[in-house]
Design a protein around this motif. Sequence first.
Motif, short mmCIF file in Angstrom:
data_model
loop_
_atom_site.label_atom_id
_atom_site.label_comp_id
_atom_site.label_asym_id
_atom_site.label_seq_id
_atom_site.Cartn_x
_atom_site.Cartn_y
_atom_site.Cartn_z
N ARG A 484 38.07 36.35 38.39
CA ARG A 484 37.56 35.06 38.87
C ARG A 484 38.63 34.37 39.73
O ARG A 484 38.29 33.73 40.74
CB ARG A 484 37.15 34.18 37.69
CG ARG A 484 36.61 32.82 38.12
CD ARG A 484 35.96 32.08 36.98
NE ARG A 484 34.62 32.61 36.70
CZ ARG A 484 34.29 33.28 35.63
NH1 ARG A 484 35.20 33.51 34.68
NH2 ARG A 484 33.06 33.73 35.45
N GLN A 485 39.92 34.50 39.33
CA GLN A 485 40.99 33.90 40.13
C GLN A 485 41.02 34.50 41.53
O GLN A 485 41.22 33.79 42.52
CB GLN A 485 42.34 34.13 39.43
CG GLN A 485 43.49 33.39 40.09
CD GLN A 485 44.79 33.58 39.30
OE1 GLN A 485 44.83 34.24 38.28
NE2 GLN A 485 45.86 32.95 39.81
N ILE A 486 40.79 35.83 41.62
CA ILE A 486 40.75 36.49 42.92
C ILE A 486 39.61 35.92 43.76
O ILE A 486 39.79 35.54 44.94
CB ILE A 486 40.58 38.01 42.75
CG1 ILE A 486 41.82 38.63 42.10
CG2 ILE A 486 40.30 38.69 44.09
CD1 ILE A 486 41.65 40.09 41.70
N VAL A 566 46.39 37.10 45.18
CA VAL A 566 45.23 37.98 45.22
C VAL A 566 45.65 39.44 45.37
O VAL A 566 45.15 40.32 44.66
CB VAL A 566 44.29 37.56 46.38
CG1 VAL A 566 43.26 38.64 46.66
CG2 VAL A 566 43.60 36.24 46.07
N LYS A 567 46.55 39.69 46.30
CA LYS A 567 46.99 41.07 46.54
C LYS A 567 47.60 41.68 45.28
O LYS A 567 47.31 42.83 44.90
CB LYS A 567 48.02 41.10 47.68
CG LYS A 567 48.53 42.50 48.02
CD LYS A 567 49.45 42.43 49.23
CE LYS A 567 49.94 43.82 49.61
NZ LYS A 567 50.80 44.43 48.60
N HIS A 568 48.46 40.92 44.58
CA HIS A 568 49.10 41.46 43.38
C HIS A 568 48.10 41.67 42.24
O HIS A 568 48.20 42.65 41.49
CB HIS A 568 50.23 40.53 42.92
CG HIS A 568 51.49 40.66 43.74
ND1 HIS A 568 51.70 39.94 44.89
CD2 HIS A 568 52.58 41.46 43.57
CE1 HIS A 568 52.87 40.26 45.40
NE2 HIS A 568 53.44 41.17 44.63
N LEU A 569 47.14 40.78 42.11
CA LEU A 569 46.12 40.95 41.07
C LEU A 569 45.23 42.16 41.36
O LEU A 569 44.82 42.88 40.44
CB LEU A 569 45.28 39.69 40.94
CG LEU A 569 45.99 38.48 40.29
CD1 LEU A 569 45.08 37.26 40.33
CD2 LEU A 569 46.40 38.81 38.86
N VAL A 570 44.90 42.37 42.61
CA VAL A 570 44.11 43.55 42.99
C VAL A 570 44.88 44.83 42.65
O VAL A 570 44.31 45.79 42.12
CB VAL A 570 43.76 43.50 44.49
CG1 VAL A 570 43.17 44.84 44.94
CG2 VAL A 570 42.75 42.38 44.75
N HIS A 576 42.25 47.95 45.98
CA HIS A 576 42.78 47.86 47.34
C HIS A 576 42.06 46.72 48.06
O HIS A 576 40.85 46.52 47.89
CB HIS A 576 42.56 49.17 48.08
CG HIS A 576 43.00 49.13 49.51
ND1 HIS A 576 42.12 48.88 50.55
CD2 HIS A 576 44.24 49.28 50.06
CE1 HIS A 576 42.80 48.89 51.70
NE2 HIS A 576 44.08 49.12 51.42
N ILE A 577 42.82 45.98 48.87
CA ILE A 577 42.24 44.87 49.63
C ILE A 577 42.64 45.00 51.08
O ILE A 577 43.77 45.40 51.40
CB ILE A 577 42.68 43.50 49.05
CG1 ILE A 577 41.93 42.38 49.77
CG2 ILE A 577 44.19 43.33 49.15
CD1 ILE A 577 42.12 41.02 49.12
N SER A 578 41.70 44.70 51.96
CA SER A 578 41.96 44.73 53.40
C SER A 578 41.22 43.57 54.05
O SER A 578 40.37 42.92 53.42
CB SER A 578 41.52 46.07 54.01
OG SER A 578 40.13 46.26 53.82
N VAL A 579 41.53 43.31 55.32
CA VAL A 579 40.93 42.17 56.00
C VAL A 579 40.56 42.57 57.43
O VAL A 579 41.27 43.34 58.07
CB VAL A 579 41.91 40.97 55.99
CG1 VAL A 579 43.19 41.29 56.71
CG2 VAL A 579 41.23 39.73 56.63
#
Length: 597
Positions: A484-486, A566-570, A576-579
């Motif tokens: 939820r924080q993410i 967000v990146k560290h929680l992922v 993996h996160i990208s934009v």
Amino acid sequence: MHKFRWRLTLIFIVIIGCSMLLAGVYMAKLLENSYKDALVLNMERELKLIIATIDWNHGGSDEEKEHYYTEQARRLKDSAAARITVIRQDGQVIGESDEAPELMNNHLDREEVRQAKESGLGHSVRYSKTLGHNMLYVAMPIGTGDDSAGYLRLAMDLRDVENAVHTLWLFLLLGLGVLFLIAGGISYRIAFGLTRPFDKMIRVARQLSHMNYKSRVPVRRKDEIGDLGHAINTMADSLEQQMNRILENEGRMKAVLEGLINGVLMIDKDGRIALLNRSAEEILGFRQEELLGRHYQHASLAPELSELIEMCFGSMEHIRDERTLYFPEEILLEINLRPMVIGGEEFAGILIVLHDITAVRRLERIRSEFVANVSHELKTPVASVKGFAETLLAGALKDEETAKSFLQIIYDESERLNRLIGDILDLSKIESKRVPLQLSPVHLNSFMDHTLQMLAPEAQKKNIELRLQVEEDLYMEADEDRLRQIMINLLSNGIAYTPEGGKVSVTVQALNVVNGEDPETIRFVIADTGIGIPKKDLPRIFERFYRVDKARSRSSGGTGLGLSIVKHLVELHKGHISVESEVSVGSRFILDLPVLH
């Protein structure tokens, strides 16, 4: 060992052969002498019979006596089977069975006559020029003392005796030859039996010299040779234990060297590279085969490293320095060079330890930047609070409208300061892995509905439409609070940077679904129609305190830490996160998380 065996066999043969030869010669001589003694004894008896048979007082002239004794000698020759000679006391021959007495020399000096005169019986073996072969002569006085009439001599041909002796020698030599062969075989067998254990010991010693420490001497004897075999086996046991210990230590040392993060390089006293581990290969960009055995000046090492090695050889002291190498990639190294001394005196070479401090220095730089950013970010709200508080203290409290406005600003800045401190603490915990995930099944439909409801008031203030598209009955395993924080951070950013009347959408779908089975990955796509992010800023937006538009970010109340969190929680969720973004069009944050952990 074969040469020694043959030498030992030859020694045995020579010893046995010489012994047998000496024994054979002794026996042959003994038999020959016994035969001659028997002949002498037989001839002595015959002489006594002849002396007793003939009348030795025969009268007459010398010619008559000579004729008488010669006739008697010839008459008795056949019965005696020997030549008979009658010798007067003065040595003159007065009777001869084979020759004319008057033609014969005086016999007083003959050996057998001399012995007969002295001891009563004489014999000798002499070559007869008359007959052309060896003869045995036996002489005896006729009468005794002054009454002696002369000497009677028998001569027997020794050809039969010599032929018998020759035959004996022939059989003896043949026997010796056969015995030599037998002795040779026996000697070789004895030598083989004696040297065979030594063969096995030599074989084991060679195996030990070729590092086969399992080889042992089979010991079946309890004598000195057996003791020697036991000693060799004991030595082999000791060598095996020591070698196993050496190999074990070598294996441990190799494992330690290969497991070291630091590069280890050893230069011998001649300047040749004697050792390097895998980390040193990676740091220097060369394989062991390319460097081992080569002089460091000819090994294509980095000039900075070669210079330090040269300095260490010159000073023979410990050197510690930091150098930047540019091959195979730019890297900052802490290099320690220490001379190696064996026994406190003998120089053995140089030990070099290469420690990559590139990451350390980068972390120090990041830490310094982080401290500077935190100080700056904290200073701004604190300065605002202080400034407005001073203004209020200076008399602005009397103006209710102004005081209320100033107090609202102080409250907003304190809230911003509280959020900043909270985000810093969260990020610190997440980066230090002090935030264990509380994994549980999450029903994504209800989860996303609840999350959007929490952000609906904020979106309504700007008349922003929130859209949600989630597949039915979609579940995943995650830490619900952190997930939820993410989502809140990403949606809050979308709402904050989207103009009024814009849209923010969330799409949740399953990926990697094969033959109707459960999915392996869940994809979240958070899209907005906001101001977008320039392409040059995309690689850095997940860095701490990085803002594309610092003025707008502060005005929106952001801390600059949301995307980094967000990146560290992922990553904690092994995702993996990208934009994807385009200026004035909007941004799309794509988040892939595993269904199960």
